[in-house]
Design an enzyme around this catalytic site. Structure first.
Site, short mmCIF file in Angstrom:
data_model
loop_
_atom_site.label_atom_id
_atom_site.label_comp_id
_atom_site.label_asym_id
_atom_site.label_seq_id
_atom_site.Cartn_x
_atom_site.Cartn_y
_atom_site.Cartn_z
N ARG A 1 58.29 49.16 -75.09
CA ARG A 1 58.37 49.17 -73.63
C ARG A 1 59.81 49.33 -73.18
O ARG A 1 60.75 49.03 -73.92
CB ARG A 1 57.82 47.86 -73.06
CG ARG A 1 56.38 47.55 -73.43
CD ARG A 1 55.96 46.18 -72.89
NE ARG A 1 54.64 45.81 -73.32
CZ ARG A 1 53.52 46.14 -72.68
NH1 ARG A 1 53.60 46.84 -71.57
NH2 ARG A 1 52.34 45.78 -73.13
N ARG B 1 37.75 37.75 -73.70
CA ARG B 1 38.96 38.24 -74.36
C ARG B 1 40.17 37.49 -73.81
O ARG B 1 40.37 37.44 -72.60
CB ARG B 1 39.12 39.74 -74.11
CG ARG B 1 40.47 40.34 -74.54
CD ARG B 1 40.47 41.83 -74.28
NE ARG B 1 41.77 42.45 -74.51
CZ ARG B 1 42.56 42.92 -73.55
NH1 ARG B 1 42.19 42.81 -72.27
NH2 ARG B 1 43.72 43.48 -73.84
N LYS C 1 42.04 47.91 -83.23
CA LYS C 1 42.12 48.67 -81.99
C LYS C 1 42.64 50.07 -82.31
O LYS C 1 43.75 50.24 -82.79
CB LYS C 1 43.05 47.96 -80.99
CG LYS C 1 42.52 46.61 -80.54
CD LYS C 1 43.55 45.84 -79.75
CE LYS C 1 43.86 46.50 -78.42
NZ LYS C 1 44.84 45.70 -77.64
N THR D 1 38.84 50.10 -71.76
CA THR D 1 39.85 50.71 -70.89
C THR D 1 39.26 51.43 -69.69
O THR D 1 38.53 52.41 -69.84
CB THR D 1 40.78 51.69 -71.65
OG1 THR D 1 41.19 51.12 -72.89
CG2 THR D 1 42.01 52.01 -70.82
#
Length: 473
Positions: free
Chosen positions: A74, A33, A218, A276
Site C-alpha cells: 500500500r 468473517r 484466497k 467481492t
C-alpha cells in the site's frame, strides 16, 4: 424451502451491537468473517464471543472465519489525507517518504522498488489510478500518471500482470494465527498465497498454535492462477477474491476464472467462497442493483458453496436487509439448478471406503427419490463428499463434535445438527430419525438414506449405507 448456498458476512462497526449481530444471523448468515486487516486482537476476540453467544441463543450453527491481512502492499499516508493526481504528471513512490504530498508518497511495502522496473504499470486503489514506471532510483519509483483521480491514505498497489515478491504470511499474520487459535476460529483465510508452500506453512502454524481450523486460499494473484491446481489441493477451501484478482489479470478475465475455480474445487472435494462487491450498492441502498442480483445468482448456479459480503455488513447502512436480499436471490437461483447425477459419476475412482459410501448414498438417494440423506459423521468428511455432487436431496450431517458442527456451516446443501454419542449403531439411527421427525423434516413413511460406521465415534469409519423407512414414533 431450505437454502443450499451459504452466506458469509464480514463483521465491523455496523454489526458490533449484539442485538444487530443476532438479527444478522437470524436473517441467514452461516459464517462470520473477522477481517484482521482492521481492528485489534481484543476487538476480534470480543466479536467472536458475541457470535458464539448469538448462535447459541438462536440454536444455529455459525462458523467463524479469520481473514489474515497478508502483505501490506500500500501507499503510506498523506499530509492532508488525500491528493488529486492529474494525467501526465510525475508522481514518486518513495519508501523513505514519511508523509505524502501531491508529488510523492511513502510505501508500507519497502521492497517495492526492487520488484519493479521501467515499463511496468502500477495500479492503485483497485485499479482506479494507473501509473507508468519511468525509472527506479534507490528507494524512489518515478512514475507518470496515466489515469488520475483522488488517492487517499493506505490505498493498495498492484503491478499489472502480478510478480510482486511479498510473502503471503507476514510477522503480523503469524501472531494473528495465535489469536485465531485463541478465539477458536473454524477457518483461517490466507491472503495472497502464490503456491502450495504458502498454504502448508499456514497449516503448520495453525496446528502449532493448537487450532483445528481449516485453511482457505484466497485466489487473488496472477501467480495463484498459474498454480491453481496445487493451491486447491493444499487447501480445504478457496476464496474467489475478485477484487485484487481483477486488478492483476484484468476484469474481463474474472468471470471465466470464477467458473473454472468453482468447478475445479468441486472436482477436488474442496469448498468455495465467491467474494467481492456482490451487493456493493447496498452499503448505501436498501435494495440491490439488477446486476448484483444476477452476479449472486450466477455464482450460485456455478456451484459455489458460499457467497460473501464485505463492507455491506461491516460498515453499510443496511446489513440485515443485505443478508435478506442475498438469501432470497440464492433461494430463487437454486430452484433452477440442474441435477444430472449419472453424468457426475462417469469415470470416477474412489480411493477410500467412506468416500465410496458417500457416493453410493448420493446415487441411491437420487434414483430412489428419498426425502433426505443423513450423514452420521465425526469429522464431516462424508458430508463433504456427498455435497460435492448436486443431487437435489438435502444432506443432514449429524455429529457429536461441536467443531465439526460449526465447520459444516460452510458446506453447500449440508444442514448440520448436533447428535449426542450413542453406544451402538442401532441407538444412533433411532436418535437421528427422531431428530428429523421432531423438526418436521420427514414424516412417518418417508424413505431416508443413512451413512454410518460400524464403529461408532471413530473418525473415518463410515462403511455402511442404509435405506430406512421412517417409522411412526
Amino acid at each position: 424451502m431450505q437454502r443450499s448456498t451459504k452466506i458469509v458476512a464480514t463483521l465491523g462497526p455496523a454489526t458490533s451491537d449484539p442485538e444487530v449481530l443476532t438479527r444478522l444471523i437470524a436473517a441467514g448468515v452461516n459464517v462470520v468473517r473477522l477481517n484482521f486487516s482492521h481492528g485489534k486482537a481484543e476487538d476480534h476476540i470480543g466479536r467472536a464471543e458475541m457470535v458464539r453467544a448469538a448462535a447459541e441463543k438462536l440454536n444455529l450453527p455459525v462458523a467463524i472465519m479469520v481473514d489474515l491481512q497478508g502483505p501490506k502492499i500500500r501507499v503510506g499516508k498523506f499530509e492532508k489525507n488525500k491528493v488529486t493526481l492529474e494525467p501526465g504528471q510525475v508522481f514518486i513512490l518513495d519508501s523513505a517518504c514519511e508523509l505524502g504530498t501531491n508529488e510523492r508518497v511513502g510505501l508500507d511495502y519497502k521492497e517495492l522498488p526492487r520488484d519493479v522496473s521501467p515499463g511496468n504499470v502500477l495500479l492503485l486503489d483497485d485499479g482506479r489510478l494507473v501509473l507508468d514506471v519511468e525509472s527506479v532510483q534507490g528507494s524512489a519509483i518515478h512514475t507518470r500518471v496515466r489515469v488520475g483521480g483522488v488517492l487517499s491514505n493506505n490505498k493498495g498497489i498492484n503491478r499489472q500482470g502480478g510478480g510482486l515478491s511479498a510473502p503471503a504470511l507476514t510477522a503480523k499474520d503469524m501472531e494473528d494465527i495465535k489469536v485465531a487459535a485463541k478465539l477458536e476460529a473454524d477457518y483461517v483465510a490466507v491472503s495472497f498465497p502464490k503456491s502450495s508452500a504458502d498454504m502448508y506453512m499456514a497449516r503448520t502454524l495453525i496446528q502449532a498454535a493448537g487450532s483445528r481450523a481449516q485453511v482457505v486460499a484466497k485466489i487473488e494473484r496472477t501467480e495463484a492462477i498459474a498454480n491453481l491446481d496445487e493451491l486447491v489441493e493444499s487447501s480445504d477451501a478457496i476464496m474467489v477474491a475478485r477484487g485484487d484478482l481483477a486488478v492483476e489479470v484484468g476484469d474481463a478475465a474474472v468471470p471465466a476464472l470464477q467458473k473454472r475455480m468453482i468447478r475445479l474445487a468441486r472436482e477436488k472435494n474442496k469448498l468455495t467462497i465467491t467474494a467481492t462487491q456482490m451487493m456493493e450498492s447496498m452499503i448505501s441502498s436498501p435494495v440491490p442493483t439488477r446486476a448484483e442480483v444476477s452476479d449472486v445468482a450466477n455464482a450460485v448456479l456455478d456451484g459455489t458453496d458460499a457467497v460473501m459480503l464485505s463492507a455491506e455488513t461491516a460498515a453499510g447502512k443496511y446489513p440485515i436487509e443485505t443478508v435478506e436480499a442475498m438469501a432470497r436471490v440464492c433461494l430463487e437461483a437454486e430452484k433452477s439448478s440442474d441435477y444430472q447425477l449419472d453424468r457426475d459419476f462417469l469415470n470416477r475412482e474412489f480411493i477410500r471406503v467412506d468416500q465410496s459410501i458417500a457416493m453410493a448414498a448420493l446415487f441411491t438417494a437420487t434414483h430412489l427419490k428419498v426425502k433426505a440423506i443423513v450423514a452420521l459423521t465425526q469429522t464431516g468428511a462424508t458430508a463433504l463428499w456427498t455435497s460435492r455432487v448436486n443431487c437435489g436431496v438435502p444432506i443432514y450431517a449429524m455429529t457429536p463434535e461441536i467443531a465439526t458442527y460449526r465447520r459444516l456451516s460452510l458446506f453447500r446443501d449440508v444442514y448440520p445438527m448436533m447428535l449426542a454419542h450413542d453406544c451402538d449403531q442401532k441407538s444412533l439411527l433411532v436418535s437421528a430419525e427422531l431428530k428429523l421427525l421432531e423438526q418436521g423434516l420427514v414424516q412417518p413413511g418417508d424413505l431416508i438414506v443413512v451413512t454410518v460406521g460400524d464403529t461408532v465415534g471413530l473418525m473415518g469409519s463410515t462403511n455402511t449405507m442404509k435405506i430406512v423407512r421412517v417409522a411412526q414414533r
